[in-house]
Scaffold this active site. Structure first.
Site, mmCIF file in Angstrom:
data_model
loop_
_atom_site.group_PDB
_atom_site.id
_atom_site.type_symbol
_atom_site.label_atom_id
_atom_site.label_comp_id
_atom_site.label_asym_id
_atom_site.label_seq_id
_atom_site.Cartn_x
_atom_site.Cartn_y
_atom_site.Cartn_z
ATOM 1 N N ASP A 13 0.879 -1.184 0.000
ATOM 2 C CA ASP A 13 0.000 0.000 0.000
ATOM 3 C C ASP A 13 0.906 1.220 0.000
ATOM 4 O O ASP A 13 2.124 1.104 0.224
ATOM 5 C CB ASP A 13 -0.887 -0.006 1.260
ATOM 6 C CG ASP A 13 -1.766 1.245 1.360
ATOM 7 O OD1 ASP A 13 -2.349 1.649 0.337
ATOM 8 O OD2 ASP A 13 -1.853 1.836 2.455
ATOM 9 N N SER A 14 0.311 2.386 -0.201
ATOM 10 C CA SER A 14 1.082 3.627 -0.117
ATOM 11 C C SER A 14 1.636 3.847 1.284
ATOM 12 O O SER A 14 2.532 4.651 1.474
ATOM 13 C CB SER A 14 0.173 4.805 -0.469
ATOM 14 O OG SER A 14 -0.861 4.900 0.501
ATOM 15 N N CYS A 52 -10.941 3.621 0.579
ATOM 16 C CA CYS A 52 -9.489 3.755 0.771
ATOM 17 C C CYS A 52 -9.132 2.869 1.949
ATOM 18 O O CYS A 52 -9.846 2.863 2.969
ATOM 19 C CB CYS A 52 -9.132 5.208 1.066
ATOM 20 S SG CYS A 52 -7.456 5.447 1.692
ATOM 21 N N THR A 53 -8.050 2.110 1.823
ATOM 22 C CA THR A 53 -7.737 1.114 2.856
ATOM 23 C C THR A 53 -7.273 1.733 4.176
ATOM 24 O O THR A 53 -7.196 1.046 5.189
ATOM 25 C CB THR A 53 -6.670 0.125 2.349
ATOM 26 O OG1 THR A 53 -5.513 0.857 1.916
ATOM 27 C CG2 THR A 53 -7.202 -0.694 1.202
ATOM 28 N N HIS A 54 -6.966 3.025 4.162
ATOM 29 C CA HIS A 54 -6.643 3.685 5.433
ATOM 30 C C HIS A 54 -7.908 3.902 6.290
ATOM 31 O O HIS A 54 -7.829 3.928 7.512
ATOM 32 C CB HIS A 54 -6.006 5.058 5.181
ATOM 33 C CG HIS A 54 -4.559 5.004 4.815
ATOM 34 N ND1 HIS A 54 -4.119 4.587 3.577
ATOM 35 C CD2 HIS A 54 -3.446 5.335 5.522
ATOM 36 C CE1 HIS A 54 -2.790 4.670 3.535
ATOM 37 N NE2 HIS A 54 -2.352 5.114 4.706
ATOM 38 N N CYS A 82 -4.624 -1.283 -1.902
ATOM 39 C CA CYS A 82 -4.745 0.159 -2.076
ATOM 40 C C CYS A 82 -5.678 0.424 -3.259
ATOM 41 O O CYS A 82 -5.408 -0.038 -4.376
ATOM 42 C CB CYS A 82 -3.354 0.731 -2.362
ATOM 43 S SG CYS A 82 -3.338 2.490 -2.739
ATOM 44 N N ASN A 83 -6.759 1.127 -2.998
ATOM 45 C CA ASN A 83 -7.704 1.442 -4.081
ATOM 46 C C ASN A 83 -7.066 2.345 -5.125
ATOM 47 O O ASN A 83 -7.295 2.194 -6.324
ATOM 48 C CB ASN A 83 -8.933 2.148 -3.502
ATOM 49 C CG ASN A 83 -9.746 1.247 -2.600
ATOM 50 O OD1 ASN A 83 -10.710 0.633 -3.036
ATOM 51 N ND2 ASN A 83 -9.372 1.150 -1.340
ATOM 52 N N THR A 84 -6.249 3.296 -4.664
ATOM 53 C CA THR A 84 -5.654 4.276 -5.571
ATOM 54 C C THR A 84 -4.653 3.597 -6.507
ATOM 55 O O THR A 84 -4.633 3.852 -7.710
ATOM 56 C CB THR A 84 -4.948 5.384 -4.762
ATOM 57 O OG1 THR A 84 -5.819 5.802 -3.704
ATOM 58 C CG2 THR A 84 -4.604 6.571 -5.629
ATOM 59 N N GLU A 130 -1.890 8.133 8.990
ATOM 60 C CA GLU A 130 -0.462 7.760 9.026
ATOM 61 C C GLU A 130 0.199 8.294 10.298
ATOM 62 O O GLU A 130 1.098 7.674 10.845
ATOM 63 C CB GLU A 130 0.277 8.336 7.803
ATOM 64 C CG GLU A 130 -0.022 7.625 6.496
ATOM 65 C CD GLU A 130 0.738 6.304 6.308
ATOM 66 O OE1 GLU A 130 1.939 6.267 6.573
ATOM 67 O OE2 GLU A 130 0.090 5.324 5.884
ATOM 68 N N TYR A 152 -0.628 8.482 -2.093
ATOM 69 C CA TYR A 152 -0.732 8.211 -3.529
ATOM 70 C C TYR A 152 -1.891 9.023 -4.138
ATOM 71 O O TYR A 152 -1.898 9.284 -5.331
ATOM 72 C CB TYR A 152 -1.034 6.727 -3.778
ATOM 73 C CG TYR A 152 0.145 5.778 -3.727
ATOM 74 C CD1 TYR A 152 1.420 6.201 -3.352
ATOM 75 C CD2 TYR A 152 -0.023 4.434 -4.070
ATOM 76 C CE1 TYR A 152 2.481 5.293 -3.315
ATOM 77 C CE2 TYR A 152 1.028 3.534 -4.044
ATOM 78 C CZ TYR A 152 2.276 3.969 -3.660
ATOM 79 O OH TYR A 152 3.319 3.073 -3.634
ATOM 80 N N GLY A 153 -2.860 9.346 -3.283
ATOM 81 C CA GLY A 153 -4.087 9.984 -3.777
ATOM 82 C C GLY A 153 -3.856 11.287 -4.510
ATOM 83 O O GLY A 153 -4.684 11.731 -5.301
HETATM 84 N N1 DGL Z 1 -4.676 3.440 1.075
HETATM 85 C C1 DGL Z 1 -4.785 3.905 -0.242
HETATM 86 C C2 DGL Z 1 -6.106 3.625 -0.896
HETATM 87 O O1 DGL Z 1 -6.709 2.619 -0.600
HETATM 88 C C3 DGL Z 1 -4.094 5.164 -0.673
HETATM 89 C C4 DGL Z 1 -4.119 6.346 0.208
HETATM 90 C C5 DGL Z 1 -3.154 7.396 -0.293
HETATM 91 O O2 DGL Z 1 -1.961 7.137 -0.242
HETATM 92 O O3 DGL Z 1 -3.610 8.460 -0.740
HETATM 93 O O4 DGL Z 1 -6.551 4.348 -1.729
#
Ligand code: DGL
Length: 272
Positions: A19-20, A193-195, A82-84, A161, A51-52
């Site tokens: 993931d990011s 988003c996985t966060h 990570c969705n992004t 984070e 990453y977003g």
């Molecule tokens: N956790 C990530 C997701 O699922 C990316 C979050 C990020 O880095 O912006 O999209």
């Protein structure tokens, strides 16, 4: 060449996940719950989070590098937690390693649409996910069934984070993002988003009990199980071995793990 590599893979080889940053640990937890015998290799690309807000080219480059590292470590399958990164890079990853099981994820619009009573659902996700062609195609598929409201959440990943899962600043930011979705009549909120699963308790407090909160981690774990099972690659080792890496601060990840993973395990620094 790639095919030979696949045939050489042993069932007790680890599953590679990235993931990011730390968000993918929410997916990793679902994998561990469903597949406790699997050894897990996790990379948090925290030097490049979020990453977003990055370009698709940057995310593709990072995803190829991290995946290459995980495969060099012997990973038998790859989970893009990570969705992004999935939206930006799943296709290049599958093209680079055509015989590898590469599992990605997308916001859970399908289950949300199936259970919504108001016919209005909200998607919380990164700017990158929401502006991707992959997400546009997802919307297109379900727009006849439900009205879908989208909400980018800049700044939220950074708070998570930093370990601020319930601070006043995180609460204020989240209220600002969620209120328009509630005002629009959404009865289901998708954590795209996985966060975000890490702030689910805060979100629950804000929205109350009547709003459904839906995420994708468990579905990803089930997909991994089914692909490994089809290839007869489910682990049978008595004791799994986990290995966590970060491209960011080793100390920061080490400190976050007891809260986000449930135990403190050693973290290695990775320079890619
Ligand atoms: N956790 C990530 C997701 O699922 C990316 C979050 C990020 O880095 O912006 O999209």
């Amino acid at each position: 060449m790639q095919r030979l590599r696949r045939l050489a893979v042993h069932c007790n080889a680890p599953v590679g996940v990235f993931d990011s940053g730390l968000g993918g640990l929410s997916v990793l937890a679902e994998i561990r719950r469903l597949l406790p015998q699997e050894s897990l290799l996790y990379v948090a690309d925290s030097a490049y989070v979020p990453y977003g807000e990055k370009t698709q080219e940057q995310i593709i480059e990072r995803s190829l590098l991290l995946s290459g590292f995980l495969l060099d470590q012997g990973a038998k399958a790859l989970v893009v937690a990570c969705n992004t990164a999935t939206a930006a890079a799943i296709q290049p990853l599958r093209e680079r390693w055509p015989s590898l099981n590469v599992i990605g994820m997308e916001p859970a619009v399908k289950p949300a649409a199936a259970q919504s009573r108001s016919g209005k659902i909200g998607v919380l996700a990164t700017t990158g996910t929401l502006r991707s062609a992959k997400f546009a195609a997802l919307l297109e598929r379900y727009c006849d069934q439900v009205k879908i409201f989208t909400q980018p959440c800049p700044g939220l990943v950074e708070r998570i984070e930093a370990g601020e899962l319930s601070s006043a600043a995180t609460r204020e930011l989240l209220i600002g993002y969620v209120q328009p979705l509630l005002n629009a009549g959404c009865d289901s909120l998708i954590l795209g988003c996985t966060h975000y699963p890490f702030i689910r308790p805060l979100l629950r407090e804000i929205v109350g009990q009547d709003i459904a909160i839906i995420d994708t981690g468990a579905a990803v774990a089930r997909r991994l199980q089914s692909l490994l099972s089809a290839d007869e690659l489910l682990a049978d080792a008595p004791e799994p071995t986990d290995c966590f890496y970060t491209t960011g601060s080793q100390d920061a990840m080490q400190q976050a793990l007891p809260v986000l993973w449930g135990s403190a395990i050693p973290v290695r620094e990775l320079y890619v």
